[in-house]
Write a protein that holds these residues in place. Structure first.
Motif, mmCIF file in Angstrom:
data_model
loop_
_atom_site.group_PDB
_atom_site.id
_atom_site.type_symbol
_atom_site.label_atom_id
_atom_site.label_comp_id
_atom_site.label_asym_id
_atom_site.label_seq_id
_atom_site.Cartn_x
_atom_site.Cartn_y
_atom_site.Cartn_z
ATOM 1 N N LYS A 186 44.225 41.432 41.106
ATOM 2 C CA LYS A 186 43.345 40.530 40.362
ATOM 3 C C LYS A 186 43.904 39.119 40.432
ATOM 4 O O LYS A 186 45.056 38.878 40.042
ATOM 5 C CB LYS A 186 43.251 40.972 38.897
ATOM 6 C CG LYS A 186 42.421 40.044 38.038
ATOM 7 C CD LYS A 186 40.938 40.163 38.359
ATOM 8 C CE LYS A 186 40.120 39.108 37.639
ATOM 9 N NZ LYS A 186 38.672 39.306 37.853
ATOM 10 N N VAL A 187 43.090 38.231 40.934
ATOM 11 C CA VAL A 187 43.485 36.825 40.992
ATOM 12 C C VAL A 187 42.532 36.033 40.113
ATOM 13 O O VAL A 187 41.313 36.149 40.245
ATOM 14 C CB VAL A 187 43.432 36.292 42.443
ATOM 15 C CG1 VAL A 187 43.849 34.834 42.495
ATOM 16 C CG2 VAL A 187 44.313 37.135 43.349
ATOM 17 N N PHE A 188 43.063 35.283 39.174
ATOM 18 C CA PHE A 188 42.238 34.409 38.346
ATOM 19 C C PHE A 188 42.249 33.015 38.952
ATOM 20 O O PHE A 188 43.315 32.497 39.302
ATOM 21 C CB PHE A 188 42.793 34.314 36.918
ATOM 22 C CG PHE A 188 42.621 35.563 36.120
ATOM 23 C CD1 PHE A 188 41.370 35.933 35.650
ATOM 24 C CD2 PHE A 188 43.712 36.369 35.824
ATOM 25 C CE1 PHE A 188 41.206 37.079 34.901
ATOM 26 C CE2 PHE A 188 43.563 37.516 35.073
ATOM 27 C CZ PHE A 188 42.299 37.878 34.606
ATOM 28 N N ASN A 189 41.062 32.438 39.084
ATOM 29 C CA ASN A 189 41.018 31.054 39.541
ATOM 30 C C ASN A 189 40.965 30.144 38.329
ATOM 31 O O ASN A 189 39.994 30.135 37.590
ATOM 32 C CB ASN A 189 39.809 30.828 40.440
ATOM 33 C CG ASN A 189 39.964 31.574 41.745
ATOM 34 O OD1 ASN A 189 41.011 31.468 42.398
ATOM 35 N ND2 ASN A 189 38.963 32.364 42.103
ATOM 36 N N ALA A 202 45.259 29.289 41.591
ATOM 37 C CA ALA A 202 45.079 30.739 41.499
ATOM 38 C C ALA A 202 46.258 31.391 40.788
ATOM 39 O O ALA A 202 47.411 31.077 41.055
ATOM 40 C CB ALA A 202 44.930 31.319 42.894
ATOM 41 N N THR A 246 47.845 35.067 40.152
ATOM 42 C CA THR A 246 47.780 36.475 40.516
ATOM 43 C C THR A 246 48.310 37.295 39.341
ATOM 44 O O THR A 246 49.509 37.335 39.100
ATOM 45 C CB THR A 246 48.613 36.762 41.773
ATOM 46 O OG1 THR A 246 48.197 35.839 42.781
ATOM 47 C CG2 THR A 246 48.409 38.179 42.258
ATOM 48 N N THR A 252 45.574 42.892 32.011
ATOM 49 C CA THR A 252 44.648 42.755 33.133
ATOM 50 C C THR A 252 44.517 44.093 33.858
ATOM 51 O O THR A 252 43.420 44.513 34.203
ATOM 52 C CB THR A 252 45.154 41.673 34.103
ATOM 53 O OG1 THR A 252 45.459 40.493 33.344
ATOM 54 C CG2 THR A 252 44.114 41.348 35.150
ATOM 55 N N GLU A 268 37.469 43.813 33.376
ATOM 56 C CA GLU A 268 37.874 42.798 34.330
ATOM 57 C C GLU A 268 37.546 43.366 35.705
ATOM 58 O O GLU A 268 37.907 44.515 35.984
ATOM 59 C CB GLU A 268 39.385 42.573 34.190
ATOM 60 C CG GLU A 268 39.869 41.198 34.481
ATOM 61 C CD GLU A 268 39.529 40.218 33.362
ATOM 62 O OE1 GLU A 268 38.585 39.442 33.574
ATOM 63 O OE2 GLU A 268 40.193 40.233 32.310
ATOM 64 N N SER A 319 39.809 41.835 42.034
ATOM 65 C CA SER A 319 39.575 40.946 43.174
ATOM 66 C C SER A 319 39.627 41.756 44.452
ATOM 67 O O SER A 319 38.937 41.461 45.422
ATOM 68 C CB SER A 319 40.648 39.858 43.240
ATOM 69 O OG SER A 319 40.781 39.223 42.013
ATOM 70 N N GLU A 320 40.495 42.786 44.419
ATOM 71 C CA GLU A 320 40.619 43.654 45.584
ATOM 72 C C GLU A 320 41.036 45.039 45.137
ATOM 73 O O GLU A 320 41.592 45.200 44.054
ATOM 74 C CB GLU A 320 41.704 43.101 46.525
ATOM 75 C CG GLU A 320 41.154 42.423 47.761
ATOM 76 C CD GLU A 320 42.272 41.709 48.489
ATOM 77 O OE1 GLU A 320 43.048 42.410 49.139
ATOM 78 O OE2 GLU A 320 42.362 40.470 48.381
ATOM 79 N N HIS A 364 34.856 50.596 40.521
ATOM 80 C CA HIS A 364 34.625 49.269 41.085
ATOM 81 C C HIS A 364 33.278 49.153 41.792
ATOM 82 O O HIS A 364 32.829 48.066 42.094
ATOM 83 C CB HIS A 364 35.752 48.909 42.038
ATOM 84 C CG HIS A 364 35.919 49.912 43.141
ATOM 85 N ND1 HIS A 364 36.485 51.148 42.932
ATOM 86 C CD2 HIS A 364 35.571 49.867 44.445
ATOM 87 C CE1 HIS A 364 36.473 51.824 44.076
ATOM 88 N NE2 HIS A 364 35.925 51.074 45.003
#
Ligand SMILES: Nc1ncnc2c1ncn2[C@@H]1O[C@H](COP(=O)(O)OP(=O)(O)OP(=O)(O)O)[C@@H](O)[C@H]1O
Ligand SMILES: [Mg+2]
Lengths: 341, 227
Positions: free
Chosen positions: A9-12, A17, A19, A46, A55, A58-59, A70
Motif C-alpha cells: 500500500k502506497v499513500f500519495n 509517496a 509506503t 494499514t 483500504e 496498491s498491489e 481485492h
C-alpha cells in the motif's frame, strides 16, 4: 483462512509517496490467533484494514475465507465484509443507540427480522457478559464494557474472521486481560480466526499462537510465539520480548545490588516452555555446594506454556558455581551471566 | 388594581384582534417555512457533506456548485432577497398578498443557512463510526439513515432552533411585501401611526415566541443527546 500475496500500500501525500505496507506475503490458518506487533507507523493498521478492504491495496492480493477480497465490488464486497468482524481501539459505537441496538446494527444491515434480531442480541449479550446492560447507552459504560459491546457487534453475523485493531490499547491492564480472556474464549468456543495488531508484547504473549513483527511496512520476523520468545533474531523483536520478560526497572535494581559485597555471580535464567513447574532451584541447592538468593523474577503464561526470567545471585566455590550453571543449562533453561562472571 | 389601570392605560391603543391576527400570521409563516427549511436544509447539508473530499459521494463539481449556491443565498440580506424573489413568487403563487407570499423567500433564505449548520453537524461525527459501519457491510443509504442522521440529531435540532429564531425575525421583514405578521403591524400601525404601545406589544409577543422556540429546541436537544 487468510492469504496475502505481494501485498503493498502506497499513500500519495503532499509530501510524496508513503509506503505503508511493503510487499507482504502472509498466511494465517483457520482457528488461530495471529498477532502483528510493531511500533507506531509500522503499517499495522494499514495492513489489517486491507483485509476487509477499508483500504484498497496498491498491489497484491488478499484472500479471506476463500474470497479474493481485492477483486470484489459493491454488493459482493459488502456481503464478504459481513463475514469479517472488526473491533477498534476507540470502540466506534453509535452513541445514539443503546447497547442492544448497537449489537443489532449489523443484523439490521443484513436484514434480519426484528424477532430474529432480538434473539441473536440476547445470545451475544450473554456471550460477552453484559447481561442486564442491554438498555444502557455507550456513554454509561466503562471502556472494557464498551469493547465488549464492540466484540458482540463484531460477532453478530457469525463471522469467520475477527480483526482487532489495537483493541485493548485504550484499556487499563486489568481490563485488557479480561478482554483478552474473552477473545481466547471466543476463539476456542467458536473456532474463530482472530487477527490482532498491537504494540504491546504482553498481548501477544497472553493470547497469540503465532506472531509477525512489523517494521517499516515489512514483516521482519514471524513464527510461533514461544519460538519468537526463545530465539528472537531481529533487534526489534528482542526489544519487544524484553517488554514482557524483564521485570520493570530490573537494571537499576540489579545495578544497585552489584555494588554490595558478597553478591557473587548474578545470573539471568530464562525459562521457556513448561520448565517453570520444576523445582529447579531446589535441585541445584541440593546437588551443589552453593548459596542462592533470588533477586528478581517474572514468569508469564503464554498460549504454549510458561515463559519468563529469574535473576539470582549464586555464591560458592568457583568450580562448583560453574558446574551448577552447566547443570541449569542442561535443563533447557537459558543462563546469562550478567555480573561477576 | 393600580397596576391593572396602568397596564390598561399602556395598552389602551392596542387592537387585540389585529394583534392576534398578526401573531397567527407570524406563527404561520415561521412554522411552514421552518418545515420546508428543515427538509431542504438537511438535503442540501447532506449533499454538501457527502460530495466533499473523502466522503461517500465525493464529487468536486457537485460540491462546488452546492457550496456556491449555499454561500450566495446565505449572504444576500433577507430584505433584498424578498425583493429579488418577487417575480418568482408571483409566478409560483399567482399573488403577492398574504403571509404565503413570504414563504418562498423565507425558505430560500433560511434553507442554505440551515444547510451549513447541517454540514457542520455531520462533520462532527466521529470518522470511526463510518469505518465500523463500512466494515459491517452497510450500504451508503444505510449509513445515511442509520448513522449520519441519528448520530448528528442533537446538533441538527439545535441548528433548526437557531434557524427558527432567525426565521421569526425574517418574517418581520416580510411585511415589506405585504405579508402581514407582527413586524408589519409594529411598523405600520405602531411606527407610522405613532402608537408606540403597538410596537411594544408586538415586540413582547415576538420575544415570547422566541423564548418558547428556544425552550422547545433545548428540551428536545437534551432529550436526544445520549453522549
Ligand atoms: N490515509 C493515509 N494517508 C497517508 N498516509 C497514511 C495514511 N494512513 C497511514 N499512512 C501512513 O502509513 C504509515 C503506516 O501507518 P499505520 O497507521 O498503518 O501505522 P500503525 O502501525 O498502525 O501505527 P500505530 O501503531 O500508530 O497505529 C504511516 O507512515 C502513516 O503516516
Ligand atoms: Mg494503527
Amino acid at each position: 483462512m487468510i492469504t496475502l500475496q505481494k501485498l503493498a500500500k502506497v499513500f500519495n501525500t503532499k509530501d510524496g509517496a508513503v509506503t505503508a505496507v511493503d510487499d507482504i506475503d502472509l498466511t494465517i490458518d483457520q482457528g488461530e490467533i495471529f498477532g502483528v506487533i510493531g511500533y507506531s507507523g509500522a503499517g499495522k493498521s494499514t495492513l489489517i484494514r486491507m483485509l476487509n478492504m477499508l483500504e484498497a491495496p496498491s498491489e497484491g492480493t488478499v484472500e479471506v475465507a476463500g474470497k479474493p477480497m481485492h477483486t470484489l465490488k459493491n454488493r459482493q464486497l459488502r456481503e464478504a465484509r459481513q463475514e469479517i468482524g472488526m473491533i477498534f481501539q476507540h470502540f466506534n459505537l453509535l452513541w445514539s443507540r443503546t447497547v442492544a441496538e448497537n449489537i443489532a446494527f449489523p443484523l439490521e444491515i443484513k436484514g434480519l427480522s426484528k424477532s430474529e434480531q432480538k434473539e441473536r442480541v440476547d445470545e451475544l449479550i450473554k456471550l460477552v457478559g453484559l447481561e442486564g446492560r442491554g438498555g444502557s447507552y455507550p456513554s454509561q459504560l466503562s471502556g472494557g464494557q464498551k469493547q465488549r459491546v464492540g466484540i458482540a457487534r463484531a460477532l453478530a453475523n457469525n463471522p469467520k474472521v475477527l480483526l482487532c485493531d489495537e483493541a485493548t490499547s485504550a484499556l487499563d491492564p486489568k481490563t485488557t486481560d479480561s478482554i483478552l480472556d474473552l477473545l481466547v474464549d471466543i476463539n476456542k468456543k467458536l473456532g474463530l480466526t482472530i487477527v490482532l495488531i498491537t504494540h504491546e508484547m504482553h498481548v501477544i504473549r497472553k493470547i497469540c499462537h503465532r506472531v509477525a513483527v512489523m517494521e517499516n511496512g515489512k514483516i521482519v520476523e514471524q513464527g510461533d510465539v514461544l519460538d519468537i520468545f526463545r530465539r528472537p533474531r531481529q533487534e526489534m523483536t528482542k526489544e519487544f520480548v524484553k517488554q514482557v520478560t524483564e521485570p520493570e526497572e530490573t537494571e537499576e535494581a540489579l545495578n544497585h545490588l552489584f555494588g554490595e559485597e558478597g553478591i557473587g555471580q548474578v545470573l539471568q535464567l530464562t525459562f521457556v516452555g513448561g520448565e517453570t513447574q520444576r523445582p529447579l532451584i531446589t535441585d541445584v541447592i541440593r546437588q551443589f555446594e552453593v548459596d542462592i538468593s533470588i533477586l528478581q523474577g517474572k514468569i508469564s503464561q503464554t498460549q504454549h506454556g510458561s515463559y519468563g526470567s529469574l535473576y539470582i545471585s549464586m555464591r560458592g566455590d568457583k568450580n562448583t558455581v560453574k558446574e551448577a550453571v552447566d547443570y541449569i543449562r542442561a535443563q533447557q533453561v537459558e543462563v546469562e551471566v550478567i555480573h561477576g562472571g | 388594581m393600580d397596576k391593572l389601570i396602568a397596564a390598561s392605560a399602556l395598552f389602551g391603543e392596542v387592537n387585540w384582534e389585529n394583534m392576534w391576527d398578526a401573531t397567527v400570521e407570524t406563527l404561520y409563516m415561521t412554522v411552514v417555512a421552518l418545515l420546508f427549511t428543515f427538509i431542504f436544509g438537511i438535503m442540501l447539508g447532506l449533499l454538501l457533506f457527502l460530495t466533499d473530499r473523502g466522503q461517500l459521494w465525493q464529487n468536486k463539481t457537485a460540491h462546488f456548485i452546492i457550496g456556491a449556491y449555499v454561500n450566495i443565498f446565505r449572504s444576500i440580506p433577507f430584505i433584498i432577497l424578498i425583493v429579488l424573489l418577487i417575480p418568482f413568487t408571483r409566478t409560483m403563487l399567482g399573488t403577492m398578498l398574504g403571509p404565503s407570499a413570504a414563504l418562498p423567500a423565507l425558505i430560500i433564505g433560511a434553507a442554505p443557512f440551515y444547510a451549513r449548520m447541517v454540514e457542520i453537524a455531520l462533520r462532527e461525527i466521529d470518522k470511526g463510526v463510518f469505518e465500523a459501519s463500512k466494515a459491517m457491510g452497510a450500504t451508503n443509504g444505510q449509513i445515511i439513515r442509520k448513522v449520519l442522521l441519528p448520530e448528528s440529531m442533537p446538533a441538527l435540532v439545535s441548528g433548526i432552533t437557531v434557524t427558527a429564531i432567525a426565521l421569526v425575525s425574517y418574517t418581520a421583514m416580510a411585511g415589506v411585501i405585504g405579508a402581514g405578521g407582527l413586524g408589519d403591524l409594529a411598523f405600520r400601525d405602531g411606527f407610522q401611526r405613532n402608537n408606540p404601545e403597538i410596537t411594544f406589544t408586538a415586540t413582547i409577543i415576538v420575544l415570547i415566541i422566541v423564548f418558547i422556540l428556544q425552550f422547545i429546541g433545548d428540551y428536545i436537544t437534551n432529550k436526544l443527546d445520549k453522549r
